[in-house]
Structure formats: C-alpha cells, structure tokens
Write an enzyme that holds these catalytic residues in place. Structure first.
Site, mmCIF file in Angstrom:
data_model
loop_
_atom_site.group_PDB
_atom_site.id
_atom_site.type_symbol
_atom_site.label_atom_id
_atom_site.label_comp_id
_atom_site.label_asym_id
_atom_site.label_seq_id
_atom_site.Cartn_x
_atom_site.Cartn_y
_atom_site.Cartn_z
ATOM 1 N N HIS A 10 -8.943 -21.694 31.561
ATOM 2 C CA HIS A 10 -9.915 -21.219 30.548
ATOM 3 C C HIS A 10 -9.182 -20.255 29.634
ATOM 4 C CE1 HIS A 10 -14.195 -19.845 29.435
ATOM 5 N NE2 HIS A 10 -13.354 -19.209 28.618
ATOM 6 N N HIS A 12 -8.456 -18.882 25.434
ATOM 7 C CA HIS A 12 -8.732 -18.866 23.990
ATOM 8 C C HIS A 12 -7.418 -18.664 23.244
ATOM 9 C CE1 HIS A 12 -13.112 -18.614 24.562
ATOM 10 N NE2 HIS A 12 -12.792 -17.943 25.661
ATOM 11 N N LEU A 13 -7.004 -19.669 22.499
ATOM 12 C CA LEU A 13 -5.755 -19.545 21.730
ATOM 13 C C LEU A 13 -6.012 -19.237 20.259
ATOM 14 C CD1 LEU A 13 -3.223 -22.225 23.052
ATOM 15 C CD2 LEU A 13 -3.220 -19.759 23.419
ATOM 16 N N ARG A 14 -7.298 -19.315 19.847
ATOM 17 C CA ARG A 14 -7.647 -18.999 18.451
ATOM 18 C C ARG A 14 -6.914 -19.921 17.467
ATOM 19 N NH1 ARG A 14 -11.762 -16.511 20.769
ATOM 20 N NH2 ARG A 14 -11.462 -14.321 21.265
ATOM 21 N N LYS A 93 -16.904 -28.251 26.523
ATOM 22 C CA LYS A 93 -17.402 -26.902 26.822
ATOM 23 C C LYS A 93 -18.789 -26.702 26.230
ATOM 24 C CE LYS A 93 -17.345 -22.519 27.924
ATOM 25 N NZ LYS A 93 -16.504 -21.454 27.414
ATOM 26 N N HIS A 132 -20.477 -22.066 29.860
ATOM 27 C CA HIS A 132 -20.634 -20.598 29.805
ATOM 28 C C HIS A 132 -22.047 -20.316 30.307
ATOM 29 C CE1 HIS A 132 -19.821 -16.537 27.932
ATOM 30 N NE2 HIS A 132 -21.072 -16.457 28.329
ATOM 31 N N HIS A 166 -15.713 -18.637 34.285
ATOM 32 C CA HIS A 166 -15.579 -17.181 34.458
ATOM 33 C C HIS A 166 -16.765 -16.578 35.228
ATOM 34 C CE1 HIS A 166 -18.061 -17.456 30.906
ATOM 35 N NE2 HIS A 166 -17.052 -17.670 30.091
ATOM 36 N N ASP A 238 -9.655 -16.662 30.797
ATOM 37 C CA ASP A 238 -10.560 -16.275 29.717
ATOM 38 C C ASP A 238 -9.899 -15.204 28.846
ATOM 39 O OD1 ASP A 238 -12.741 -16.338 28.057
ATOM 40 O OD2 ASP A 238 -13.994 -15.061 29.308
HETATM 41 C C1 NCD Z 1 -14.762 -15.115 24.432
HETATM 42 C C2 NCD Z 1 -14.189 -15.132 23.023
HETATM 43 O O1 NCD Z 1 -13.921 -14.066 22.479
HETATM 44 O O2 NCD Z 1 -13.991 -16.219 22.479
HETATM 45 N N1 NCD Z 1 -15.203 -13.783 24.732
HETATM 46 C C3 NCD Z 1 -15.379 -13.265 25.958
HETATM 47 O O3 NCD Z 1 -15.868 -12.136 26.040
HETATM 48 N N2 NCD Z 1 -15.020 -13.897 27.050
HETATM 49 C C4 NCD Z 1 -15.828 -16.127 24.534
HETATM 50 C C5 NCD Z 1 -16.270 -16.384 25.943
HETATM 51 O O4 NCD Z 1 -15.563 -16.997 26.729
HETATM 52 O O5 NCD Z 1 -17.382 -15.957 26.281
HETATM 53 ZN ZN ZN Z 2 -13.958 -17.806 27.267
#
Ligand code: NCD
Ligand code: ZN
Length: 335
Positions: A10, A12-14, A93, A132, A166, A238
């Site tokens: 899990h 986030h690479l943006r 997702k 989520h 998560h 995450d």
């Molecule tokens: C994540 C995000 O910033 O993209 N933020 C987080 O608090 N975990 C999104 C997510 O996974 O809920």
């Molecule tokens: Zn996330």
C-alpha cells in the site's frame, strides 16, 4: 540481518514533482509496491493506468522495482472494461466518498446490489478489492463501524479477495479470522503509535494520518498478528507524502511519510519482540501468496547501527525526522 524481495502492499507515489522526489525512496529498498490510484483526477481508465506506470518507471530510473498498479473503484465498471485492462492492474482500490485525501469520487452508501455488477466481475476475473474501510462516523469509531460493511461484502462475494487496508483496530483483526476472503495490510506507524503519540502532547502533524492511530489495545492486536506473520496480513506502509507546508499548516493534510525508514523500523520492532523469524513472511511471503505475485529478486542487508533520520526529503518531512533509529541499510544486492 537481511530481507529478501520486500514488498510494500500500500504505497502513495503521487505524481509530478512529488513523484520525482520520493519514488526512489521506495524503489531502492523494495522489490515492488501496490501503487494507490488517488491522484487528481483518480486513475480510472486503462490509458491513465498505463501512463501513470510509465511516469513511475521514468521517475525510478535504473532502480529495479515493480509498480503493481491499481484502478480507482467506480460502480460503473463493467466486465468488458475490466477484462480489457486485466493485465495492467493488480487490484482495484475502493474509497468511501470524501473519507481521505483525493477520494471525492469514491463510493457513497454501500448498497450491495449497486456494487454487484462490478464486484462480481472482479471476482470472476480474480481482481482483488482493496478497501479504505472507514465510515463518516466519529473519528475513533470509523473503522470499527466499517467492519459490518466488510462482512457484508465478504459474504456477498465469497470468491472476491477483499483487503482491509491499513487496519488500526482490534475489531478489524477479529474480522480476519471470521471470513476466509478478508485480508489486511498493516503499516509500520500503526504498529508503533497510538493516538497519544499524535495528539496526547504537542500536536504532531507528521504523525497525523487516516485512519488515525487508535488505542493501546488496538495497537496490541495489530502487533500480535504482524509479529506472528498471520498468513492473512501483510506489510503495506501507506507512506503518504505531503509537502511540508501542507502538513505544518492550520488544516493539516493526512498522511505519514515512512518509505525511507520503513524496513529499518520494522526490523527494530521485530527484533525488540523477538520475532525476527517472522519478518520475512510479513514483508514479502504473505503478500506473494495472497496476491499470487513473484517479485523480482532483491536483498536488503540491514545492520544494527544508529541512523539519524533526515530532517526533510526536499520538501517532505518523514516520520521521526531528526530522530535516531536503531537499524541502518548497509547494502542492497540485486540478482
Ligand atoms: C493518504 C493520502 O494522503 O493519499 N492519507 C493517509 O492519511 N493515509 C490516503 C489514505 O490512504 O487514506
Ligand atoms: Zn493510503
């Protein structure tokens, strides 16, 4: 101490400058990761999946790393559409609408019949559903309240693999053993923190995330299944970077950036609990079985040598910035 082919299930690479800044932190030390689709706009067509994957591969340069792509769930996806991009994605997702960063286009209400065509098609095509799991109730109860939705989905689609992303509560841990088709990812920060660390003293914006860290007994329940490498749980960081100004702001963005220190912290934690025998299953083996993936070979050698976490990675403040952790990465071997 070494880890073979670690996987982050899990991440986030943006995109854009942020992707350029942070992608290598994961690509160096992990063999692959499940890439979250919550861009603006969310990744929801075959073309967007392919183009995003190409941008990730360009950003990681020579690093040996597999981005396992995901699609942002919409109840309008039909079987023909999903078949057409089956080979491009590893999972889909699902976000409840508006529950976290960039989730406005998510699902409102969890009417099984409304979701049935898409979820049945996913089940037939063996596409796991990552969720989520939070309601829009009181913040400390959101995940526990969502468990009944997980159970409804698990019962209605018994062949669909549903991954509770998560997880942060003892209620979610309990649900794992009640339904064959429920699985979970667990972050390193939820194994280390409770709400006290976030808001019990001076407010710590860099520890603020969704779902928020919960009570000590919740953390204990998470620790138990992580440390024993329960076969239905896997590591998912995450890691969710935001620029410093978006965190140190009145109106702090949710997300903790852990990618550069995740494996070091996991090693320290498993060692502290005399569970190093299980760390390999938690960071790779279980995920390989659950997702049916074979990651590329990569060996991370860690040594017990203090490492001071950098104050900032360009404009992103990591968890434990300026603090010293017990393990360092000594070497990374390929092949
Ligand atoms: C994540 C995000 O910033 O993209 N933020 C987080 O608090 N975990 C999104 C997510 O996974 O809920
Ligand atoms: Zn996330």
């Amino acid at each position: 101490m070494q880890l073979t082919a670690p996987l982050d299930m899990h991440l986030h690479l943006r995109d854009g400058d942020m992707l350029q800044n942070i992608a290598k932190a994961s690509a160096q030390t992990f063999s692959g990761a499940i890439i979250m689709p919550n861009l603006v706009p969310p990744v929801s067509t075959k073309e967007e999946v392919i183009a995003y994957k190409e941008r990730i591969l360009a950003a990681i340069g020579d690093e040996k790393f597999t981005p396992y792509m995901t699609l942002f769930f919409k109840p309008s996806y039909d079987k023909a559409f999903l078949e057409s991009l089956r080979d491009e994605i590893t999972a889909i997702k699902l976000y409840p609408a508006g529950i976290t960063t960039n989730s406005e286009g998510g699902v409102s209400g969890f009417d099984v019949e409304e979701l049935r065509p898409t979820l049945e098609a996913m089940s037939e095509l063996n596409i796991p559903l990552c969720v989520h799991g939070e309601t829009n109730g009181f913040v400390m109860d959101r995940e526990a309240e969502f468990v009944s939705i997980y159970e409804r989905l698990a019962n209605a689609f018994p062949k669909l693999k549903i991954i509770m992303e998560h997880i942060t509560t003892k209620e979610s841990v309990k649900a794992l053993d009640k339904h064959e088709n429920l699985y979970a990812t667990i972050t390193i920060h939820h194994l280390l923190l409770t709400l006290d660390d976030v808001a019990g003293g001076m407010l710590q914006p860099h520890l603020f995330c969704k779902p928020i860290a919960k009570r000590p007994e919740d953390r204990e329940a998470l620790l138990k299944v992580a440390l024993e490498a329960h076969p239905k749980v896997m590591f998912g960081s995450d890691s969710a970077p935001h620029p410093k100004h978006a965190k140190e702001n009145c109106g702090c963005a949710a997300g903790v950036f852990t990618a550069p220190i995740a494996l070091q912290l996991l090693t320290e934690l498993f060692e502290k609990h005399h569970a190093l025998n299980n760390i390999q299953a938690f960071v790779s083996g279980n995920a390989q079985k659950i997702y049916g993936i074979t990651p590329r070979t990569k060996t991370i050698i860690l040594e017990k040598k203090p490492f001071t976490v950098p104050a900032i990675y360009n404009d992103v403040v990591p968890m434990y910035a300026n603090e010293t952790i017990a393990y360092s990465i000594k070497d990374i071997q390929h092949g």
